[in-house]
Design a protein around this motif. Sequence first.
Motif, PDB file in Angstrom:
ATOM      1  N   GLY A  88       3.476  41.897  43.572  1.00 12.66           N
ATOM      2  CA  GLY A  88       2.791  43.024  42.953  1.00 12.66           C
ATOM      3  C   GLY A  88       2.009  42.651  41.716  1.00 12.66           C
ATOM      4  O   GLY A  88       1.819  43.479  40.824  1.00 12.66           O
ATOM      5  N   ILE A  89       1.548  41.408  41.654  1.00 11.17           N
ATOM      6  CA  ILE A  89       0.784  40.927  40.500  1.00 11.17           C
ATOM      7  C   ILE A  89      -0.707  40.990  40.824  1.00 11.17           C
ATOM      8  O   ILE A  89      -1.143  40.453  41.846  1.00 11.17           O
ATOM      9  N   GLY A  90      -1.482  41.614  39.956  1.00 13.45           N
ATOM     10  CA  GLY A  90      -2.919  41.713  40.145  1.00 13.45           C
ATOM     11  C   GLY A  90      -3.676  40.968  39.060  1.00 13.45           C
ATOM     12  O   GLY A  90      -3.076  40.497  38.077  1.00 13.45           O
ATOM     13  N   PRO A  91      -4.993  40.879  39.212  1.00 15.99           N
ATOM     14  CA  PRO A  91      -5.820  40.144  38.242  1.00 15.99           C
ATOM     15  C   PRO A  91      -5.701  40.647  36.803  1.00 15.99           C
ATOM     16  O   PRO A  91      -5.828  39.873  35.861  1.00 15.99           O
ATOM     17  N   ASP A  92      -5.443  41.926  36.624  1.00 17.20           N
ATOM     18  CA  ASP A  92      -5.330  42.481  35.271  1.00 17.20           C
ATOM     19  C   ASP A  92      -3.963  42.222  34.639  1.00 17.20           C
ATOM     20  O   ASP A  92      -3.767  42.485  33.452  1.00 17.20           O
ATOM     21  N   ASP A  93      -3.025  41.709  35.429  1.00 18.61           N
ATOM     22  CA  ASP A  93      -1.667  41.470  34.945  1.00 18.61           C
ATOM     23  C   ASP A  93      -1.473  40.081  34.342  1.00 18.61           C
ATOM     24  O   ASP A  93      -0.547  39.876  33.560  1.00 18.61           O
ATOM     25  N   VAL A  94      -2.304  39.125  34.722  1.00 20.04           N
ATOM     26  CA  VAL A  94      -2.055  37.721  34.377  1.00 20.04           C
ATOM     27  C   VAL A  94      -2.584  37.353  32.988  1.00 20.04           C
ATOM     28  O   VAL A  94      -3.431  38.030  32.422  1.00 20.04           O
ATOM     29  N   ILE A  95      -2.051  36.254  32.496  1.00 16.85           N
ATOM     30  CA  ILE A  95      -2.479  35.684  31.220  1.00 16.85           C
ATOM     31  C   ILE A  95      -3.963  35.346  31.298  1.00 16.85           C
ATOM     32  O   ILE A  95      -4.448  34.884  32.340  1.00 16.85           O
ATOM     33  N   ARG A  96      -4.672  35.517  30.193  1.00 16.48           N
ATOM     34  CA  ARG A  96      -6.090  35.152  30.149  1.00 16.48           C
ATOM     35  C   ARG A  96      -6.231  33.672  30.506  1.00 16.48           C
ATOM     36  O   ARG A  96      -5.498  32.828  29.991  1.00 16.48           O
ATOM     37  N   GLY A  97      -7.135  33.377  31.407  1.00 17.94           N
ATOM     38  CA  GLY A  97      -7.378  32.007  31.830  1.00 17.94           C
ATOM     39  C   GLY A  97      -6.743  31.661  33.164  1.00 17.94           C
ATOM     40  O   GLY A  97      -7.077  30.647  33.756  1.00 17.94           O
ATOM     41  N   VAL A  98      -5.839  32.500  33.649  1.00 23.88           N
ATOM     42  CA  VAL A  98      -5.227  32.280  34.957  1.00 23.88           C
ATOM     43  C   VAL A  98      -6.072  33.002  35.995  1.00 23.88           C
ATOM     44  O   VAL A  98      -6.386  34.176  35.849  1.00 23.88           O
ATOM     45  N   ARG A  99      -6.446  32.266  37.033  1.00 25.30           N
ATOM     46  CA  ARG A  99      -7.193  32.893  38.119  1.00 25.30           C
ATOM     47  C   ARG A  99      -6.260  33.065  39.315  1.00 25.30           C
ATOM     48  O   ARG A  99      -5.223  32.411  39.418  1.00 25.30           O
ATOM     49  N   ILE A 100      -6.644  33.959  40.218  1.00 23.46           N
ATOM     50  CA  ILE A 100      -5.912  34.147  41.463  1.00 23.46           C
ATOM     51  C   ILE A 100      -6.815  33.657  42.584  1.00 23.46           C
ATOM     52  O   ILE A 100      -7.971  34.065  42.683  1.00 23.46           O
ATOM     53  N   ALA A 101      -6.280  32.743  43.397  1.00 24.53           N
ATOM     54  CA  ALA A 101      -7.053  32.186  44.507  1.00 24.53           C
ATOM     55  C   ALA A 101      -6.085  31.786  45.621  1.00 24.53           C
ATOM     56  O   ALA A 101      -4.892  31.641  45.398  1.00 24.53           O
ATOM     57  N   GLY A 102      -6.654  31.586  46.813  1.00 24.82           N
ATOM     58  CA  GLY A 102      -5.822  31.321  47.972  1.00 24.82           C
ATOM     59  C   GLY A 102      -5.968  29.942  48.567  1.00 24.82           C
ATOM     60  O   GLY A 102      -6.548  29.029  47.970  1.00 24.82           O
ATOM     61  N   ALA A 103      -5.446  29.822  49.780  1.00 25.86           N
ATOM     62  CA  ALA A 103      -5.371  28.543  50.475  1.00 25.86           C
ATOM     63  C   ALA A 103      -6.726  27.839  50.626  1.00 25.86           C
ATOM     64  O   ALA A 103      -6.786  26.618  50.458  1.00 25.86           O
ATOM     65  N   PRO A 104      -7.815  28.549  50.934  1.00 22.65           N
ATOM     66  CA  PRO A 104      -9.092  27.833  51.058  1.00 22.65           C
ATOM     67  C   PRO A 104      -9.478  27.093  49.769  1.00 22.65           C
ATOM     68  O   PRO A 104      -9.960  25.964  49.816  1.00 22.65           O
ATOM     69  N   THR A 105      -9.218  27.713  48.618  1.00 20.79           N
ATOM     70  CA  THR A 105      -9.527  27.072  47.336  1.00 20.79           C
ATOM     71  C   THR A 105      -8.602  25.889  47.100  1.00 20.79           C
ATOM     72  O   THR A 105      -9.038  24.830  46.631  1.00 20.79           O
ATOM     73  N   PHE A 106      -7.322  26.045  47.434  1.00 21.39           N
ATOM     74  CA  PHE A 106      -6.368  24.949  47.283  1.00 21.39           C
ATOM     75  C   PHE A 106      -6.779  23.762  48.145  1.00 21.39           C
ATOM     76  O   PHE A 106      -6.820  22.618  47.671  1.00 21.39           O
ATOM     77  N   VAL A 107      -7.117  24.023  49.397  1.00 21.56           N
ATOM     78  CA  VAL A 107      -7.537  22.943  50.305  1.00 21.56           C
ATOM     79  C   VAL A 107      -8.795  22.262  49.792  1.00 21.56           C
ATOM     80  O   VAL A 107      -8.903  21.036  49.810  1.00 21.56           O
ATOM     81  N   GLU A 108      -9.729  23.047  49.295  1.00 16.20           N
ATOM     82  CA  GLU A 108     -10.957  22.468  48.732  1.00 16.20           C
ATOM     83  C   GLU A 108     -10.636  21.537  47.568  1.00 16.20           C
ATOM     84  O   GLU A 108     -11.185  20.438  47.474  1.00 16.20           O
ATOM     85  N   GLU A 109      -9.725  21.953  46.710  1.00 20.08           N
ATOM     86  CA  GLU A 109      -9.356  21.124  45.566  1.00 20.08           C
ATOM     87  C   GLU A 109      -8.646  19.835  45.970  1.00 20.08           C
ATOM     88  O   GLU A 109      -8.952  18.771  45.459  1.00 20.08           O
ATOM     89  N   ILE A 110      -7.692  19.938  46.885  1.00 24.22           N
ATOM     90  CA  ILE A 110      -6.890  18.750  47.208  1.00 24.22           C
ATOM     91  C   ILE A 110      -7.610  17.757  48.111  1.00 24.22           C
ATOM     92  O   ILE A 110      -7.181  16.613  48.217  1.00 24.22           O
ATOM     93  N   THR A 111      -8.690  18.191  48.751  1.00 17.55           N
ATOM     94  CA  THR A 111      -9.423  17.263  49.618  1.00 17.55           C
ATOM     95  C   THR A 111     -10.660  16.685  48.950  1.00 17.55           C
ATOM     96  O   THR A 111     -11.383  15.900  49.562  1.00 17.55           O
ATOM     97  N   ALA A 112     -10.884  17.039  47.705  1.00 17.83           N
ATOM     98  CA  ALA A 112     -12.021  16.480  46.970  1.00 17.83           C
ATOM     99  C   ALA A 112     -11.771  14.985  46.704  1.00 17.83           C
ATOM    100  O   ALA A 112     -10.637  14.539  46.603  1.00 17.83           O
ATOM    101  N   GLU A 113     -12.846  14.261  46.589  1.00 24.08           N
ATOM    102  CA  GLU A 113     -12.743  12.824  46.327  1.00 24.08           C
ATOM    103  C   GLU A 113     -12.069  12.560  44.990  1.00 24.08           C
ATOM    104  O   GLU A 113     -12.346  13.220  43.994  1.00 24.08           O
ATOM    105  N   GLY A 114     -11.146  11.603  44.978  1.00 25.32           N
ATOM    106  CA  GLY A 114     -10.503  11.185  43.743  1.00 25.32           C
ATOM    107  C   GLY A 114      -9.369  12.084  43.276  1.00 25.32           C
ATOM    108  O   GLY A 114      -8.940  11.987  42.134  1.00 25.32           O
TER     109      GLY A 114
END
Length: 120
Positions: A88-114
């Motif tokens: 039940g956590i939404g974008p307005d609930d989180v600490i400033r600077g924390v983003r909410i994102a899902g699996a596609p973003t995670f996969v993009e990050e972990i498969t980047a070079e280096g």
Amino acid sequence: MARSLVIKATAGADAPERCNQAFNVAAAAVVSGVPVSLWLTGESSWFALPGRAKEFSLPHATPLEDLLDAVLAGGRVTLCTQCAARRGIGPDDVIRGVRIAGAPTFVEEITAEGVQALVY
């Protein structure tokens, strides 16, 4: 291109040493100048909320709040979309600077070079 770290924290108060290790490694990497992306998933999702990291305690460990502040100051912190929804956590609930994102973003990050991905 500099090597970077993507760290997925899956544990919270349910496994305090594993949780602290994820945050400790992320903060140490940031302080060392390594680009860091810390993902809060599972029970660590709660630490995206104001004040929750301050409630966490582990003997002989740097306070989780300080580690999270270090990562927020020099890296990126992401709360898993599904984990947030289940709690039940939404974008307005989180600490400033924390983003909410899902699996596609995670996969993009972990498969980047280096990139080195670590899961705790």
